[in-house]
Write a protein that holds these residues in place. Structure first.
Motif, mmCIF file in Angstrom:
data_model
loop_
_atom_site.group_PDB
_atom_site.id
_atom_site.type_symbol
_atom_site.label_atom_id
_atom_site.label_comp_id
_atom_site.label_asym_id
_atom_site.label_seq_id
_atom_site.Cartn_x
_atom_site.Cartn_y
_atom_site.Cartn_z
ATOM 1 N N PRO A 272 1.045 -1.318 -0.054
ATOM 2 C CA PRO A 272 0.096 -0.031 -0.194
ATOM 3 C C PRO A 272 0.975 1.636 -0.240
ATOM 4 C CG PRO A 272 -0.409 -1.532 1.485
ATOM 5 C CD PRO A 272 0.775 -2.755 1.219
ATOM 6 N N ALA A 273 0.541 2.028 -0.527
ATOM 7 C CA ALA A 273 1.198 3.586 -0.660
ATOM 8 C C ALA A 273 1.569 3.787 -0.190
ATOM 9 C CB ALA A 273 0.837 4.560 -2.251
ATOM 10 N N ASP A 274 0.006 4.295 1.274
ATOM 11 C CA ASP A 274 0.624 5.115 2.688
ATOM 12 C C ASP A 274 0.522 4.285 3.374
ATOM 13 O OD1 ASP A 274 -2.075 3.726 2.202
ATOM 14 O OD2 ASP A 274 -3.035 5.291 2.516
ATOM 15 N N TRP A 275 1.405 2.934 3.741
ATOM 16 C CA TRP A 275 0.865 2.278 5.234
ATOM 17 C C TRP A 275 2.120 2.457 6.191
ATOM 18 C CZ3 TRP A 275 5.182 -0.446 7.451
ATOM 19 C CH2 TRP A 275 6.670 -0.415 6.311
ATOM 20 N N THR A 276 2.609 3.619 5.666
ATOM 21 C CA THR A 276 3.142 3.908 7.258
ATOM 22 C C THR A 276 2.613 5.086 7.329
ATOM 23 O OG1 THR A 276 5.190 5.788 5.673
ATOM 24 C CG2 THR A 276 5.865 3.469 5.761
ATOM 25 N N ALA A 277 2.214 5.769 6.590
ATOM 26 C CA ALA A 277 1.351 7.158 7.655
ATOM 27 C C ALA A 277 0.981 7.105 9.003
ATOM 28 C CB ALA A 277 0.752 7.338 6.575
ATOM 29 N N PRO A 278 0.135 8.021 9.541
ATOM 30 C CA PRO A 278 -0.157 6.943 10.952
ATOM 31 C C PRO A 278 -1.352 6.579 10.867
ATOM 32 C CG PRO A 278 0.240 9.778 11.176
ATOM 33 C CD PRO A 278 1.547 8.777 9.869
ATOM 34 N N ASP A 279 -2.465 7.619 10.222
ATOM 35 C CA ASP A 279 -3.573 7.391 10.508
ATOM 36 C C ASP A 279 -4.015 5.508 9.301
ATOM 37 O OD1 ASP A 279 -2.766 8.601 7.628
ATOM 38 O OD2 ASP A 279 -5.141 10.123 7.290
ATOM 39 N N PHE A 280 -2.886 4.930 8.667
ATOM 40 C CA PHE A 280 -2.815 4.577 7.766
ATOM 41 C C PHE A 280 -3.907 2.698 8.295
ATOM 42 C CE2 PHE A 280 -1.859 -0.665 6.408
ATOM 43 C CZ PHE A 280 -2.435 -0.243 4.382
ATOM 44 N N ASP A 281 -5.171 2.139 8.709
ATOM 45 C CA ASP A 281 -5.917 1.333 8.790
ATOM 46 C C ASP A 281 -4.818 0.323 8.715
ATOM 47 O OD1 ASP A 281 -8.020 -0.477 9.535
ATOM 48 O OD2 ASP A 281 -9.164 -0.101 8.798
ATOM 49 N N ASP A 282 -4.598 -0.477 9.706
ATOM 50 C CA ASP A 282 -4.288 -1.898 9.932
ATOM 51 C C ASP A 282 -4.548 -2.939 10.569
ATOM 52 O OD1 ASP A 282 -3.323 -1.223 12.445
ATOM 53 O OD2 ASP A 282 -1.903 -1.408 11.657
ATOM 54 N N SER A 283 -5.681 -2.407 10.544
ATOM 55 C CA SER A 283 -6.830 -3.682 11.771
ATOM 56 C C SER A 283 -6.731 -4.752 10.785
ATOM 57 C CB SER A 283 -8.081 -2.598 11.895
ATOM 58 O OG SER A 283 -8.701 -2.872 10.313
ATOM 59 N N ASP A 284 -7.158 -5.288 10.174
ATOM 60 C CA ASP A 284 -7.155 -6.829 9.383
ATOM 61 C C ASP A 284 -5.271 -7.180 8.817
ATOM 62 O OD1 ASP A 284 -6.132 -4.853 7.026
ATOM 63 O OD2 ASP A 284 -7.716 -6.206 5.635
ATOM 64 N N TRP A 285 -4.699 -6.616 9.052
ATOM 65 C CA TRP A 285 -2.768 -7.394 9.178
ATOM 66 C C TRP A 285 -3.289 -8.450 10.072
ATOM 67 C CZ3 TRP A 285 1.069 -3.567 8.188
ATOM 68 C CH2 TRP A 285 0.960 -2.607 6.663
ATOM 69 N N PRO A 286 -2.741 -8.516 10.319
ATOM 70 C CA PRO A 286 -1.869 -10.033 11.465
ATOM 71 C C PRO A 286 -1.016 -10.191 12.019
ATOM 72 C CG PRO A 286 -0.861 -10.834 8.870
ATOM 73 C CD PRO A 286 -1.724 -9.725 8.566
ATOM 74 N N ALA A 287 -1.350 -9.925 13.392
ATOM 75 C CA ALA A 287 -0.365 -9.998 14.013
ATOM 76 C C ALA A 287 1.392 -10.858 14.284
ATOM 77 C CB ALA A 287 -0.898 -10.463 15.935
ATOM 78 N N ALA A 288 1.805 -9.986 14.297
ATOM 79 C CA ALA A 288 3.567 -10.375 14.303
ATOM 80 C C ALA A 288 3.803 -11.837 15.424
ATOM 81 C CB ALA A 288 4.207 -9.548 15.180
ATOM 82 N N ILE A 289 4.755 -12.797 14.973
ATOM 83 C CA ILE A 289 5.049 -13.761 15.144
ATOM 84 C C ILE A 289 5.754 -13.788 16.316
ATOM 85 C CG2 ILE A 289 4.788 -16.220 15.033
ATOM 86 C CD1 ILE A 289 2.511 -15.244 14.279
ATOM 87 N N VAL A 290 5.316 -13.839 17.375
ATOM 88 C CA VAL A 290 7.139 -14.056 18.377
ATOM 89 C C VAL A 290 7.881 -15.281 18.313
ATOM 90 C CG1 VAL A 290 8.125 -14.347 20.691
ATOM 91 C CG2 VAL A 290 6.347 -12.591 19.608
ATOM 92 N N HIS A 291 8.932 -15.295 18.222
ATOM 93 C CA HIS A 291 10.195 -16.498 17.543
ATOM 94 C C HIS A 291 10.963 -16.730 18.817
ATOM 95 C CE1 HIS A 291 8.437 -17.536 13.810
ATOM 96 N NE2 HIS A 291 8.632 -16.086 12.979
ATOM 97 N N SER A 292 11.870 -17.861 19.306
ATOM 98 C CA SER A 292 12.319 -17.853 20.311
ATOM 99 C C SER A 292 14.054 -17.284 19.247
ATOM 100 C CB SER A 292 12.568 -19.125 21.134
ATOM 101 O OG SER A 292 13.255 -20.335 19.907
ATOM 102 N N ALA A 293 14.523 -17.641 20.487
ATOM 103 C CA ALA A 293 16.256 -17.066 19.990
ATOM 104 C C ALA A 293 16.988 -18.412 19.992
ATOM 105 C CB ALA A 293 17.426 -16.917 21.203
ATOM 106 N N ALA A 294 16.913 -19.478 20.633
ATOM 107 C CA ALA A 294 16.845 -20.828 19.556
ATOM 108 C C ALA A 294 16.670 -20.747 17.930
ATOM 109 C CB ALA A 294 16.517 -21.324 20.282
ATOM 110 N N ASP A 295 15.379 -20.297 17.648
ATOM 111 C CA ASP A 295 14.598 -20.502 16.669
ATOM 112 C C ASP A 295 15.455 -19.416 16.134
ATOM 113 O OD1 ASP A 295 13.517 -22.512 17.019
ATOM 114 O OD2 ASP A 295 11.324 -21.565 17.051
ATOM 115 N N VAL A 296 15.549 -18.617 16.159
ATOM 116 C CA VAL A 296 16.109 -17.383 15.441
ATOM 117 C C VAL A 296 18.257 -16.988 15.236
ATOM 118 C CG1 VAL A 296 16.349 -14.676 14.781
ATOM 119 C CG2 VAL A 296 14.683 -15.871 15.602
ATOM 120 N N GLY A 297 18.466 -17.519 16.237
ATOM 121 C CA GLY A 297 19.550 -17.682 16.414
ATOM 122 C C GLY A 297 20.676 -15.947 16.076
#
Length: 215
Positions: A154-179
């Motif tokens: 999306p062209a305006d995805w960095t704008a503070p008023d961009f609607d990201d309500s339908d974006w998925p949540a970030a996934i937390v990964h362990s340090a062991a998996d990311v390395g």
């Protein structure tokens, strides 16, 4: 006249609510990122995305009005849209990503925001569609197991008023998996800061992520 006075009062109240703060950000991404605050670029990885092994961290201080929306484009290294690296060598493989960041008041040192499961991350390049692509003698991006999924940015995805309500949540990964390594070890991370990415560390190659720095 009362309408004019009411409008001025409302604008004054809004101005009072917005507070400019100096924020110090520590960011580590495998492999590359660019970051905006309220739509303005404030930090970019100093090592090019064309570098296969880039595990540096970046630290910068910037001024922004709070609350502030932080928008990060994060990329794992890939030689092409197949999502592979070291193509044609005995090291041919899918790469893996990962990101962690923290944002502190530059004066008090108080942690104001971190990467965690509360932020939103949209995957815009996913490849290969099948892990077996990494075993092919002549992998071709876009063909068979080496297909990829690309999503328009999306062209305006960095704008503070961009609607990201339908974006998925970030996934937390362990340090062991990311390395995490190298620059990651140069930072004393807040206990609340977590390593995040999309669901797949290996196939999610480019992400757009958003979080808010509040008071």
């Amino acid at each position: 006249m009362r309408f004019i006075f009411a409008t001025v009062a409302a604008l004054t109240a809004c101005a009072a609510q917005a507070e400019t703060r100096d924020i110090t950000a520590d960011v580590w991404v495998d492999n590359w990122f660019t970051m905006s605050a309220n739509g303005e670029v404030v930090l970019e990885d100093s090592v090019s995305i064309t570098t296969e092994r880039s595990f540096n961290k970046e630290t910068a201080t910037f001024s922004v009005e709070l609350p502030a929306v932080i928008a990060i484009e994060a990329k794992d290294f890939k030689e092409n849209d197949s999502g592979l690296e070291y193509i044609g060598t005995d090291r041919q493989q899918m790469g893996d990503g990962g990101m962690i960041a923290q944002f502190k008041d530059a004066v008090s040192g108080k942690t104001l925001a971190v990467t965690d499961a509360d932020m939103k991350c949209l995957v815009v390049q996913f490849a290969p569609v099948e892990p077996s692509c990494a075993e092919e003698a002549n992998p071709v991006a876009g063909e068979g197991a080496c297909g990829f999924v690309a999503t328009d940015i999306p062209a305006d995805w960095t704008a503070p008023d961009f609607d990201d309500s339908d974006w998925p949540a970030a996934i937390v990964h362990s340090a062991a998996d990311v390395g995490p390594k190298d620059g990651y070890d140069e930072v004393t991370w807040d206990d609340s800061a977590e390593l995040v990415w999309g669901e797949s560390l290996k196939q999610d190659n480019t992400l757009l992520c958003r979080l808010t720095i509040s008071e």
